[in-house]
Write a protein that holds these residues in place. Structure first.
Motif, PDB file in Angstrom:
ATOM      1  N   ARG A 136       0.315  67.003  32.750  1.00 18.97           N
ATOM      2  CA  ARG A 136      -0.659  67.954  32.209  1.00 18.97           C
ATOM      3  C   ARG A 136      -0.550  69.295  32.920  1.00 18.97           C
ATOM      4  NH1 ARG A 136      -5.915  64.376  32.698  1.00 18.97           N
ATOM      5  NH2 ARG A 136      -4.504  63.132  33.969  1.00 18.97           N
ATOM      6  N   SER A 137      -0.201  69.243  34.205  1.00 21.38           N
ATOM      7  CA  SER A 137      -0.092  70.475  34.988  1.00 21.38           C
ATOM      8  C   SER A 137       1.112  71.313  34.575  1.00 21.38           C
ATOM      9  CB  SER A 137      -0.026  70.152  36.486  1.00 21.38           C
ATOM     10  OG  SER A 137      -1.249  69.597  36.914  1.00 21.38           O
ATOM     11  N   VAL A 138       2.182  70.664  34.123  1.00 22.13           N
ATOM     12  CA  VAL A 138       3.330  71.415  33.594  1.00 22.13           C
ATOM     13  C   VAL A 138       2.874  72.244  32.396  1.00 22.13           C
ATOM     14  CG1 VAL A 138       5.567  71.218  32.438  1.00 22.13           C
ATOM     15  CG2 VAL A 138       5.064  69.774  34.406  1.00 22.13           C
ATOM     16  N   PHE A 139       2.108  71.618  31.517  1.00 19.07           N
ATOM     17  CA  PHE A 139       1.563  72.279  30.333  1.00 19.07           C
ATOM     18  C   PHE A 139       0.664  73.446  30.739  1.00 19.07           C
ATOM     19  CE2 PHE A 139      -1.759  72.425  26.980  1.00 19.07           C
ATOM     20  CZ  PHE A 139      -0.958  72.707  25.888  1.00 19.07           C
ATOM     21  N   ILE A 140      -0.207  73.213  31.732  1.00 21.63           N
ATOM     22  CA  ILE A 140      -1.108  74.267  32.222  1.00 21.63           C
ATOM     23  C   ILE A 140      -0.314  75.435  32.790  1.00 21.63           C
ATOM     24  CG2 ILE A 140      -2.805  74.848  34.006  1.00 21.63           C
ATOM     25  CD1 ILE A 140      -3.850  71.935  33.739  1.00 21.63           C
ATOM     26  N   LEU A 141       0.622  75.125  33.687  1.00 21.65           N
ATOM     27  CA  LEU A 141       1.342  76.175  34.412  1.00 21.65           C
ATOM     28  C   LEU A 141       2.183  77.051  33.487  1.00 21.65           C
ATOM     29  CD1 LEU A 141       2.459  74.225  37.618  1.00 21.65           C
ATOM     30  CD2 LEU A 141       0.746  76.047  37.482  1.00 21.65           C
ATOM     31  N   ILE A 142       2.892  76.422  32.546  1.00 25.60           N
ATOM     32  CA  ILE A 142       3.728  77.225  31.641  1.00 25.60           C
ATOM     33  C   ILE A 142       2.867  78.192  30.839  1.00 25.60           C
ATOM     34  CG2 ILE A 142       5.263  77.168  29.640  1.00 25.60           C
ATOM     35  CD1 ILE A 142       6.381  74.522  30.689  1.00 25.60           C
ATOM     36  N   ASN A 143       1.779  77.691  30.257  1.00 28.50           N
ATOM     37  CA  ASN A 143       0.918  78.558  29.451  1.00 28.50           C
ATOM     38  C   ASN A 143       0.215  79.614  30.307  1.00 28.50           C
ATOM     39  OD1 ASN A 143       0.989  77.605  26.597  1.00 28.50           O
ATOM     40  ND2 ASN A 143       0.458  75.668  27.553  1.00 28.50           N
ATOM     41  N   PHE A 144      -0.219  79.227  31.491  1.00 26.42           N
ATOM     42  CA  PHE A 144      -0.890  80.167  32.399  1.00 26.42           C
ATOM     43  C   PHE A 144       0.061  81.294  32.805  1.00 26.42           C
ATOM     44  CE2 PHE A 144      -1.821  81.504  36.786  1.00 26.42           C
ATOM     45  CZ  PHE A 144      -3.121  81.973  36.637  1.00 26.42           C
ATOM     46  N   LEU A 145       1.253  80.941  33.262  1.00 25.97           N
ATOM     47  CA  LEU A 145       2.192  81.949  33.749  1.00 25.97           C
ATOM     48  C   LEU A 145       2.699  82.850  32.618  1.00 25.97           C
ATOM     49  CD1 LEU A 145       4.151  79.721  36.295  1.00 25.97           C
ATOM     50  CD2 LEU A 145       2.460  81.503  36.819  1.00 25.97           C
ATOM     51  N   ARG A 146       2.929  82.279  31.456  1.00 24.46           N
ATOM     52  CA  ARG A 146       3.341  83.107  30.308  1.00 24.46           C
ATOM     53  C   ARG A 146       2.239  84.111  29.955  1.00 24.46           C
ATOM     54  NH1 ARG A 146       5.574  80.194  25.117  1.00 24.46           N
ATOM     55  NH2 ARG A 146       6.563  82.231  24.815  1.00 24.46           N
ATOM     56  N   SER A 147       0.996  83.656  30.023  1.00 23.23           N
ATOM     57  CA  SER A 147      -0.138  84.532  29.681  1.00 23.23           C
ATOM     58  C   SER A 147      -0.296  85.668  30.678  1.00 23.23           C
ATOM     59  CB  SER A 147      -1.433  83.715  29.630  1.00 23.23           C
ATOM     60  OG  SER A 147      -1.353  82.712  28.649  1.00 23.23           O
ATOM     61  N   LEU A 148       0.239  85.479  31.899  1.00 22.63           N
ATOM     62  CA  LEU A 148       0.154  86.520  32.924  1.00 22.63           C
ATOM     63  C   LEU A 148       1.418  87.378  32.996  1.00 22.63           C
ATOM     64  CD1 LEU A 148      -1.668  84.893  35.971  1.00 22.63           C
ATOM     65  CD2 LEU A 148      -2.613  85.996  33.959  1.00 22.63           C
ATOM     66  N   GLY A 149       2.284  87.230  32.001  1.00 27.10           N
ATOM     67  CA  GLY A 149       3.445  88.108  31.926  1.00 27.10           C
ATOM     68  C   GLY A 149       4.671  87.648  32.682  1.00 27.10           C
ATOM     69  N   TRP A 150       4.672  86.400  33.171  1.00 26.95           N
ATOM     70  CA  TRP A 150       5.845  85.892  33.885  1.00 26.95           C
ATOM     71  C   TRP A 150       6.962  85.613  32.878  1.00 26.95           C
ATOM     72  CZ3 TRP A 150       5.801  82.917  38.972  1.00 26.95           C
ATOM     73  CH2 TRP A 150       4.796  83.385  39.825  1.00 26.95           C
ATOM     74  N   ASP A 151       8.221  85.959  33.255  1.00 30.04           N
ATOM     75  CA  ASP A 151       9.351  85.642  32.390  1.00 30.04           C
ATOM     76  C   ASP A 151       9.796  84.198  32.641  1.00 30.04           C
ATOM     77  OD1 ASP A 151      11.427  85.521  34.524  1.00 30.04           O
ATOM     78  OD2 ASP A 151      11.026  87.672  34.690  1.00 30.04           O
ATOM     79  N   PHE A 152      10.622  83.676  31.744  1.00 28.21           N
ATOM     80  CA  PHE A 152      10.973  82.253  31.821  1.00 28.21           C
ATOM     81  C   PHE A 152      11.807  81.907  33.048  1.00 28.21           C
ATOM     82  CE2 PHE A 152       9.430  81.454  27.535  1.00 28.21           C
ATOM     83  CZ  PHE A 152       8.931  80.156  27.690  1.00 28.21           C
ATOM     84  N   ASP A 153      12.632  82.819  33.523  1.00 29.73           N
ATOM     85  CA  ASP A 153      13.413  82.539  34.732  1.00 29.73           C
ATOM     86  C   ASP A 153      12.480  82.329  35.922  1.00 29.73           C
ATOM     87  OD1 ASP A 153      15.811  82.677  33.402  1.00 29.73           O
ATOM     88  OD2 ASP A 153      16.200  84.783  33.920  1.00 29.73           O
ATOM     89  N   SER A 154      11.465  83.177  36.023  1.00 27.36           N
ATOM     90  CA  SER A 154      10.504  83.057  37.130  1.00 27.36           C
ATOM     91  C   SER A 154       9.662  81.796  36.987  1.00 27.36           C
ATOM     92  CB  SER A 154       9.590  84.286  37.178  1.00 27.36           C
ATOM     93  OG  SER A 154      10.339  85.467  37.345  1.00 27.36           O
ATOM     94  N   ILE A 155       9.272  81.488  35.738  1.00 26.94           N
ATOM     95  CA  ILE A 155       8.481  80.284  35.501  1.00 26.94           C
ATOM     96  C   ILE A 155       9.284  79.035  35.856  1.00 26.94           C
ATOM     97  CG2 ILE A 155       7.372  78.876  33.714  1.00 26.94           C
ATOM     98  CD1 ILE A 155       6.681  81.501  32.260  1.00 26.94           C
ATOM     99  N   GLU A 156      10.527  79.021  35.432  1.00 27.45           N
ATOM    100  CA  GLU A 156      11.391  77.866  35.714  1.00 27.45           C
ATOM    101  C   GLU A 156      11.552  77.655  37.214  1.00 27.45           C
ATOM    102  OE1 GLU A 156      15.872  76.211  34.510  1.00 27.45           O
ATOM    103  OE2 GLU A 156      15.206  78.208  33.886  1.00 27.45           O
ATOM    104  N   LYS A 157      11.814  78.731  37.936  1.00 24.19           N
ATOM    105  CA  LYS A 157      11.974  78.639  39.391  1.00 24.19           C
ATOM    106  C   LYS A 157      10.698  78.115  40.044  1.00 24.19           C
ATOM    107  CE  LYS A 157      13.031  81.428  43.486  1.00 24.19           C
ATOM    108  NZ  LYS A 157      13.313  82.799  43.999  1.00 24.19           N
ATOM    109  N   GLU A 158       9.545  78.648  39.605  1.00 24.91           N
ATOM    110  CA  GLU A 158       8.262  78.232  40.183  1.00 24.91           C
ATOM    111  C   GLU A 158       7.982  76.749  39.913  1.00 24.91           C
ATOM    112  OE1 GLU A 158       5.095  78.622  42.493  1.00 24.91           O
ATOM    113  OE2 GLU A 158       6.390  80.335  42.032  1.00 24.91           O
ATOM    114  N   LEU A 159       8.279  76.305  38.704  1.00 28.54           N
ATOM    115  CA  LEU A 159       8.016  74.905  38.351  1.00 28.54           C
ATOM    116  C   LEU A 159       8.871  73.939  39.160  1.00 28.54           C
ATOM    117  CD1 LEU A 159       7.584  75.035  34.462  1.00 28.54           C
ATOM    118  CD2 LEU A 159       5.872  74.403  36.137  1.00 28.54           C
ATOM    119  N   TYR A 160      10.126  74.255  39.330  1.00 31.30           N
ATOM    120  CA  TYR A 160      10.994  73.347  40.090  1.00 31.30           C
ATOM    121  C   TYR A 160      10.612  73.309  41.576  1.00 31.30           C
ATOM    122  CZ  TYR A 160      14.003  72.564  36.051  1.00 31.30           C
ATOM    123  OH  TYR A 160      14.482  72.192  34.816  1.00 31.30           O
ATOM    124  N   GLU A 161      10.181  74.439  42.109  1.00 31.92           N
ATOM    125  CA  GLU A 161       9.719  74.464  43.506  1.00 31.92           C
ATOM    126  C   GLU A 161       8.418  73.681  43.646  1.00 31.92           C
ATOM    127  OE1 GLU A 161       9.466  78.527  44.681  1.00 31.92           O
ATOM    128  OE2 GLU A 161      11.651  78.809  44.827  1.00 31.92           O
TER     129      GLU A 161
END
Length: 418
Positions: free
Chosen positions: A322-347
């Motif tokens: 559920r947190s993966v779902f939260i984080l992707i939508n949250f970060l996209r809504s704050l203007g994060w690009d997918f490369d940054s989101i991907e890096k953050e999720l794996y860390e």
């Protein structure tokens, strides 16, 4: 087929026993050669009942998606509250309806992939007996409740929400695969439809050729029983393990092999993620348009994140999917690009007590890349922050409805204080 041949098919011991097993706690209604159905409610408990119906002209048999304490207690005009008390559960039946077997195969395969995407592994597939498909997720895999309501009471609304959510989820892929496999001209030729019938808002609409029958889902909804004949094709509605390799010859009565355990069992709660995201999707669609105007051009950094998101990013024991779902939508809504989101999720995943499989995160990212930006779930959605245990509000949280709003407000305060 004549009555003697129909009787011979239904007289098979393995067919009779399997149909009686599947009929337990369900309405079962015969359908006759003229297309008419038998009276309701009816049940199928004894082999002699099956033979009697066939001798009276029954060709096929249809059963309820819902399971009942006693189906014979159902009456016309019953209020929902009365049926809720009688219903012990229901199965999710995704009814792929089309006049073209190969089109339906592609749609069924994509729906199966969508179920697997939501970690649903215990599902069943059967050929409808003509050109369609039924994909079934048994009640045993459902969460016990959704938003505080017992899941047994959420029929038909939950089935409709999930069906429509999955339709939207596979729409683009279904369109691409139909066009790649057949080409637009061939789709028009096979269907006999005109350009304007297949194209909506300047895009090919795959659901002009295929329907996933969510509109028809209603209380006491019936679908063709496994191992029932189809009165139009004289083929059998049989379980299928590999949709793309299926051939009509397998469904001829003389070739039918009974598969043990069809529609049986399942890991409790396995479909929880599917329910949660289908319910949240309906809310997110309503917020999609207004959000698109407010996404910042420069990504809002972590220092402005709310406590719930910061707690998630520390790593979790429960609620990781559920947190993966939260984080992707949250970060996209704050203007994060997918490369940054991907890096953050794996860390982040490395900090979890038990990391998720990397291909799960990759599949989630891939799906979100192809879909619009939605707000993450609201703060009061009990299926997320409260249930996961990360909601620890600070003074700024007061009056905040969504974690994204917190970040915008926090950043504004910071700018004013400088």
């Amino acid at each position: 087929m004549n009555i003697a041949q129909i009787l011979e098919y239904y007289h098979r011991k393995d067919i009779r026993e399997e149909m009686l097993r599947l009929a337990e706690h369900r309405e079962v209604v015969p359908r006759y050669k003229d297309g008419g159905f038998g009276k309701r409610p009816q049940t199928l408990k004894y082999e002699k009942e099956l033979e009697k119906w066939v001798r009276e002209g029954a060709v096929s048999f249809h059963m309820s998606e819902e399971r009942w304490i006693n189906p014979m207690m159902l009456t016309p005009g019953m209020r929902k509250e009365e049926m809720d008390k009688l219903r012990t559960g229901w199965d999710l039946v995704l009814d792929v309806d089309t006049n073209f077997l190969e089109f339906g195969k592609i749609c069924a395969r994509l729906l199966i992939k969508a179920l697997k995407f939501h970690e649903v592994r215990h599902y069943f597939v059967k050929f409808s007996g003509r050109t369609g498909w039924h994909i079934i997720v048994p009640y045993e895999t459902f969460p016990k409740e959704v938003n505080g309501i017992p899941t047994s009471r959420l029929f038909p609304e939950a089935a409709i929400k999930i069906s429509q959510y999955l339709m939207d989820m596979i729409r683009n892929k279904l369109s691409d695969e139909l066009l790649d496999s057949f080409g637009f001209e061939e789709l028009m030729r096979r269907s006999g439809k005109k350009y304007e019938d297949l194209v909506k808002e300047e895009e090919f609409d795959p659901y002009s050729l295929i329907s996933i029958d969510s509109v028809a889902i209603s209380s006491r909804h019936l679908f063709r029983m496994p191992y029932s004949l189809n009165e139009k094709s004289w083929l059998v509605s049989i379980p299928v393990k590999n949709v793309m390799k299926f051939e009509l010859e397998q469904a001829r009565p003389e070739n039918v092999v009974v598969e043990e355990g069809f529609m049986e069992g399942g890991r409790p709660g396995e479909a929880k993620q599917l329910f949660i995201q289908a319910y949240e999707y309906e809310v997110m669609k309503e917020r999609e348009v207004s959000l698109a105007r407010s996404i910042p051009k420069r990504a809002i950094p972590k220092q402005f994140f709310p406590p719930c998101i910061k707690n998630i990013l520390k790593g979790l024991e429960d609620g990781r999917k559920r947190s993966v779902f939260i984080l992707i939508n949250f970060l996209r809504s704050l203007g994060w690009d997918f490369d940054s989101i991907e890096k953050e999720l794996y860390e982040w995943n490395k900090r979890n007590k038990e990391p998720l499989r990397e291909n799960y995160i990759a599949s989630q990212l891939k799906w979100h890349k192809k879909n619009p930006i939605y707000l993450p779930p609201n703060c009061d959605n009990r299926n997320y922050y409260l249930d996961i245990g990360v909601c620890q509000p600070d003074p700024l949280c007061k009056g905040i409805k969504n974690p994204v709003t917190y970040s915008f407000k926090s950043r504004r305060r910071y700018r004013k204080s400088r």
